[in-house]
Scaffold this active site. Structure first.
Site, PDB file in Angstrom:
ATOM      1  N   TYR A   1      43.140  49.083  41.622  1.00 61.51           N
ATOM      2  CA  TYR A   1      43.339  48.095  40.561  1.00 61.51           C
ATOM      3  C   TYR A   1      43.508  48.702  39.174  1.00 61.51           C
ATOM      4  O   TYR A   1      43.792  47.977  38.219  1.00 61.51           O
ATOM      5  CB  TYR A   1      42.165  47.102  40.550  1.00 61.51           C
ATOM      6  CG  TYR A   1      42.016  46.381  41.866  1.00 61.51           C
ATOM      7  CD1 TYR A   1      42.962  45.453  42.281  1.00 61.51           C
ATOM      8  CD2 TYR A   1      40.946  46.644  42.708  1.00 61.51           C
ATOM      9  CE1 TYR A   1      42.836  44.805  43.495  1.00 61.51           C
ATOM     10  CE2 TYR A   1      40.811  45.996  43.920  1.00 61.51           C
ATOM     11  CZ  TYR A   1      41.763  45.078  44.307  1.00 61.51           C
ATOM     12  OH  TYR A   1      41.637  44.435  45.511  1.00 61.51           O
TER      13      TYR A   1
ATOM     14  N   HIS B   1      49.360  39.277  41.457  1.00 61.05           N
ATOM     15  CA  HIS B   1      48.384  40.243  41.962  1.00 61.05           C
ATOM     16  C   HIS B   1      48.619  41.581  41.291  1.00 61.05           C
ATOM     17  O   HIS B   1      49.773  41.981  41.084  1.00 61.05           O
ATOM     18  CB  HIS B   1      48.500  40.412  43.479  1.00 61.05           C
ATOM     19  CG  HIS B   1      48.219  39.153  44.219  1.00 61.05           C
ATOM     20  ND1 HIS B   1      46.939  38.689  44.420  1.00 61.05           N
ATOM     21  CD2 HIS B   1      49.055  38.234  44.764  1.00 61.05           C
ATOM     22  CE1 HIS B   1      47.003  37.544  45.076  1.00 61.05           C
ATOM     23  NE2 HIS B   1      48.273  37.246  45.286  1.00 61.05           N
TER      24      HIS B   1
END
Length: 150
Positions: A25, A102
């Site tokens: 991430y 996302h």
């Protein structure tokens, strides 16, 4: 006067960005993403309302109440993307254009992440561009709203 009001929803565990699995991430925090979104919204003349919750029902309630004041939704439902029929049905039931985003490319990750309950009821999905996924999603929803009468 703002052209549109967009609801931005962050799902579970996104409050841990910057700490949680930075190899996937990145090191950007949720506060950084929200700041970037606010700057972009101001630059393109739209208002955004931002919420994060780790609770499915809270996200469903926010989606339900969005029809009164928002023209679009930008959502990263996190893990609920792959499990929540409730969030899918909430989006389907309100008739507000929604873009799913996302940070990581969900299709290059574990098999269970390849399915999205949200994608079939969204106008589009953007994934894999890190924090830029949010900015691309915001631009996409605003462009869609501006041009849907064409």
């Amino acid at each position: 006067m703002f052209l549109f009001n967009i609801l931005v929803l962050h799902g579970p565990n996104l409050n841990l960005l910057g700490l949680r699995e930075p190899g996937i991430y990145g090191s950007v925090t949720l506060d950084n993403i929200n700041r970037l979104l606010k700057q972009e919204a101001e630059a393109i003349g739209v208002k955004i309302s931002i919420s994060q919750s780790n609770h499915e029902g809270v996200l469903v309630d926010l989606i339900h109440s969005s029809s009164e004041q928002h023209q679009g939704i930008l959502i990263n439902a996190g893990a609920y993307t792959h499990t929540s029929v409730a969030i899918r049905d909430a989006i389907s039931g309100i008739n507000i254009p929604t873009v799913e985003v996302h940070l990581s490319n969900i299709y290059s990750r574990e098999e269970f992440r390849h399915h999205s309950f949200i994608a079939p009821v969204a106008i589009g999905q953007i994934s894999g561009f890190g924090s830029q996924s949010y900015l691309l999603g915001l631009k996409a929803i605003v462009n869609y709203l501006k041009n849907r009468g064409d």
